[in-house]
Enzyme design. Sequence first.
Site, PDB file in Angstrom:
ATOM      1  N   LYS A  14      23.637  24.084  22.696  1.00  0.00           N
ATOM      2  CA  LYS A  14      25.092  24.235  22.564  1.00  0.00           C
ATOM      3  C   LYS A  14      25.610  25.403  23.409  1.00  0.00           C
ATOM      4  CE  LYS A  14      25.008  24.688  17.998  1.00  0.00           C
ATOM      5  NZ  LYS A  14      23.619  24.471  17.581  1.00  0.00           N
ATOM      6  N   ARG A  89      29.941  24.257  10.144  1.00  0.00           N
ATOM      7  CA  ARG A  89      28.577  23.910   9.748  1.00  0.00           C
ATOM      8  C   ARG A  89      28.516  23.355   8.336  1.00  0.00           C
ATOM      9  NH1 ARG A  89      25.852  27.676  13.563  1.00  0.00           N
ATOM     10  NH2 ARG A  89      23.621  27.265  13.556  1.00  0.00           N
ATOM     11  N   ARG A 128      12.354  30.354  23.022  1.00  0.00           N
ATOM     12  CA  ARG A 128      13.508  31.263  23.125  1.00  0.00           C
ATOM     13  C   ARG A 128      13.207  32.580  22.410  1.00  0.00           C
ATOM     14  NH1 ARG A 128      19.221  29.111  20.814  1.00  0.00           N
ATOM     15  NH2 ARG A 128      18.301  29.565  18.812  1.00  0.00           N
ATOM     16  N   ARG A 146      16.025  26.408   8.909  1.00  0.00           N
ATOM     17  CA  ARG A 146      17.311  26.196   9.580  1.00  0.00           C
ATOM     18  C   ARG A 146      17.532  24.717   9.870  1.00  0.00           C
ATOM     19  NH1 ARG A 146      16.396  30.205  14.373  1.00  0.00           N
ATOM     20  NH2 ARG A 146      18.303  29.333  15.238  1.00  0.00           N
TER      21      ARG A 146
HETATM   22  P1  ADP Z   1      21.450  28.310  16.292  1.00  0.00           P
HETATM   23  O1  ADP Z   1      22.406  27.252  16.725  1.00  0.00           O
HETATM   24  O2  ADP Z   1      20.339  28.545  17.243  1.00  0.00           O
HETATM   25  O3  ADP Z   1      21.005  28.152  14.868  1.00  0.00           O
HETATM   26  P2  ADP Z   1      23.585  30.248  15.973  1.00  0.00           P
HETATM   27  O4  ADP Z   1      23.671  31.386  16.891  1.00  0.00           O
HETATM   28  O5  ADP Z   1      24.647  29.208  16.040  1.00  0.00           O
HETATM   29  O6  ADP Z   1      22.161  29.685  16.277  1.00  0.00           O
HETATM   30  O7  ADP Z   1      23.513  30.766  14.450  1.00  0.00           O
HETATM   31  C1  ADP Z   1      22.565  31.703  14.013  1.00  0.00           C
HETATM   32  C2  ADP Z   1      22.688  31.868  12.510  1.00  0.00           C
HETATM   33  O8  ADP Z   1      23.978  32.408  12.166  1.00  0.00           O
HETATM   34  C3  ADP Z   1      22.581  30.585  11.694  1.00  0.00           C
HETATM   35  O9  ADP Z   1      21.229  30.229  11.427  1.00  0.00           O
HETATM   36  C4  ADP Z   1      23.347  30.960  10.416  1.00  0.00           C
HETATM   37  O10 ADP Z   1      22.552  31.740   9.549  1.00  0.00           O
HETATM   38  C5  ADP Z   1      24.458  31.855  10.941  1.00  0.00           C
HETATM   39  N1  ADP Z   1      25.683  31.068  11.216  1.00  0.00           N
HETATM   40  C6  ADP Z   1      26.205  30.798  12.442  1.00  0.00           C
HETATM   41  N2  ADP Z   1      27.310  30.041  12.338  1.00  0.00           N
HETATM   42  C7  ADP Z   1      27.497  29.802  11.013  1.00  0.00           C
HETATM   43  C8  ADP Z   1      28.444  29.069  10.253  1.00  0.00           C
HETATM   44  N3  ADP Z   1      29.440  28.384  10.838  1.00  0.00           N
HETATM   45  N4  ADP Z   1      28.320  29.061   8.906  1.00  0.00           N
HETATM   46  C9  ADP Z   1      27.342  29.736   8.302  1.00  0.00           C
HETATM   47  N5  ADP Z   1      26.400  30.432   8.945  1.00  0.00           N
HETATM   48  C10 ADP Z   1      26.463  30.477  10.291  1.00  0.00           C
END
Ligand code: ADP
Length: 190
Positions: A14, A89, A128, A146
């Site tokens: 993404k 999410r 990564r 996750r």
């Molecule tokens: P990835 O897509 O690799 O999981 P992100 O950088 O999008 O990584 O997110 C890292 C972490 O941040 C997630 O595993 C979650 O714990 C938290 N997070 C990110 N966006 C959200 C969201 N919209 N709602 C809840 N937690 C979030």
Amino acid sequence: MINLILFGPPGSGKGTQAAKIIEKYTLIHISTGDLFRYEMSHDTPLGMQAKEYIGKGELVPDSITIGMLRNKVESHPEAKGFIFDGFPRTIPQAEALDALLTGMETSISALIALEVQDEEIIKRIMLRGETSGRPDDSDESIIRNRIEVYNSETAPVFDYYKQQNKSYSINGIGTIEEIFDHISEVLDDL
Ligand code: ADP
């Protein structure tokens, strides 16, 4: 306004695709993951709260995440459109986003989901983790958690926007350019 949700499991590419999309379409990129990492690196109260969840591979509670997202959107009144990366999410996050955009007399144009199989994702995130310095990228059991959270809480957001005829699925395996071409085809038809 074009408002895009870039969707897909962790490690599906993404962030990489978002960077290419904003270059071509002049949208404001909002990544909730990046926002949390910024807060954590500055040891803010919000960052310290988020750290507890992120470190375990859990979602940060909606009550925290939605407020943070809303502030960020409202700080860009000049925006021609947004690309939401890592948000929504959960279904409540999607409902909150729709309400926020309705209040701005706009709406989501499309949700683009990058499809990548679980085993490929685990390989990509472990790789990564060797350079990202992200603790949540280095432990296989946290990565698996996750993915589980994605399948149970986040995947339903695809169907939520499908009911509005806005969801598109794209193969997330291929070169960065090939995937970007497929995304562009969808965006150019909007
Ligand atoms: P990835 O897509 O690799 O999981 P992100 O950088 O999008 O990584 O997110 C890292 C972490 O941040 C997630 O595993 C979650 O714990 C938290 N997070 C990110 N966006 C959200 C969201 N919209 N709602 C809840 N937690 C979030």
